[in-house]
Design an enzyme around this catalytic site. Sequence first.
Site, PDB file in Angstrom:
ATOM      1  NE  ARG A  92      -3.301   2.801   0.973  1.00 54.35           N
ATOM      2  CZ  ARG A  92      -4.327   3.527   0.284  1.00 54.35           C
ATOM      3  NH1 ARG A  92      -4.556   2.863  -0.935  1.00 54.35           N
ATOM      4  NH2 ARG A  92      -4.801   4.755   0.536  1.00 54.35           N
ATOM      5  CG  HIS A  94      -1.763   5.422   3.750  1.00 54.83           C
ATOM      6  ND1 HIS A  94      -3.059   4.885   3.667  1.00 54.83           N
ATOM      7  CD2 HIS A  94      -1.691   6.504   4.505  1.00 54.83           C
ATOM      8  CE1 HIS A  94      -3.968   5.787   4.479  1.00 54.83           C
ATOM      9  NE2 HIS A  94      -3.033   6.872   4.957  1.00 54.83           N
ATOM     10  CG  ASP A 170      -2.676  12.886  -7.489  1.00 56.79           C
ATOM     11  OD1 ASP A 170      -1.790  12.810  -6.665  1.00 56.79           O
ATOM     12  OD2 ASP A 170      -3.271  11.596  -7.277  1.00 56.79           O
ATOM     13  NE  ARG A 172      -1.654  11.213  -4.323  1.00 54.06           N
ATOM     14  CZ  ARG A 172      -2.267  10.556  -4.089  1.00 54.06           C
ATOM     15  NH1 ARG A 172      -2.719   9.893  -3.072  1.00 54.06           N
ATOM     16  NH2 ARG A 172      -3.574  10.160  -5.193  1.00 54.06           N
ATOM     17  CB  THR A 193      -4.554   1.591  -5.213  1.00 54.95           C
ATOM     18  OG1 THR A 193      -5.123   3.037  -5.421  1.00 54.95           O
ATOM     19  CG2 THR A 193      -4.292   0.980  -6.552  1.00 54.95           C
ATOM     20  CE  LYS A 198      -2.115   5.973  -4.482  1.00 58.53           C
ATOM     21  NZ  LYS A 198      -2.484   5.677  -2.987  1.00 58.53           N
TER      22      LYS A 198
END
Length: 245
Positions: A92, A94, A170, A172, A193, A198
């Site tokens: 994951r 996170h 987003d 990231r 997810t 992602k």
Amino acid sequence: MHTEAVSIVDHKIQVIESEKGIIYLVGPISLPVKLEDGEAIFQWYCWLLCKEKLEDAEQMIKKLSASNLAEMQQSSVLVYGDFAQAEEAWIRMHSICHTGDIFGSKRCDCGYQLHESMRMIVEKGAGALFYLANHEGRGIGLFSKAMAYLLQEQGYDTVEANVELGFVDDARNYSDAIRVLNTLREKPVSLITNNPRKLDAMKMAGLDVVERIPLWGDRSTYNERYLDTKINRSGHLAASGCPNE
């Protein structure tokens, strides 16, 4: 500085080259964690991105002890089971959520996803939870997230609030996390997810993934619009029959 302390630390640090500098990965450190239905022993790693390469642990300790690391972002990995060698492992990635993970805010499902993914990894028998400290608010930071919350209270959804403040939906980046992952495991993984974006971003960053594992739950009157926006605006995939559809 005691030689023994330097020696202990030195054997627990790995150096990973990054396009933005040097990643120092320290661990593993045994970390007993309380879960809803019991407890589990994870192996904790923490990493720090530095612009310069330090020659040894003693130089690193001297450098870092003179810095205010509380003002820097440091991410973690919780590794469970034989992560390196297990044929199947779940991970994951996170993104830190100060309000959801720490305070238990019901405006999102982040705290639930954090603890549920840890439980799933333990149940699977091998895996890792990457806790990404520079991903607050999908990469816009805690202060900006607070401003976005003000807009949300006036009717904006999460995507609209970020865009109105001048941010992308987003922001990231997973490249450093993938480098750490590849240091800890060479075999493919399954990613926990609901977000295909992602998954695509991480594949572009070098993730060798064989399966996507959905993670839905903890829907309430406080976060139903937030969850619907994830599906309708951000492209998250709701599981068939899931209460969040």
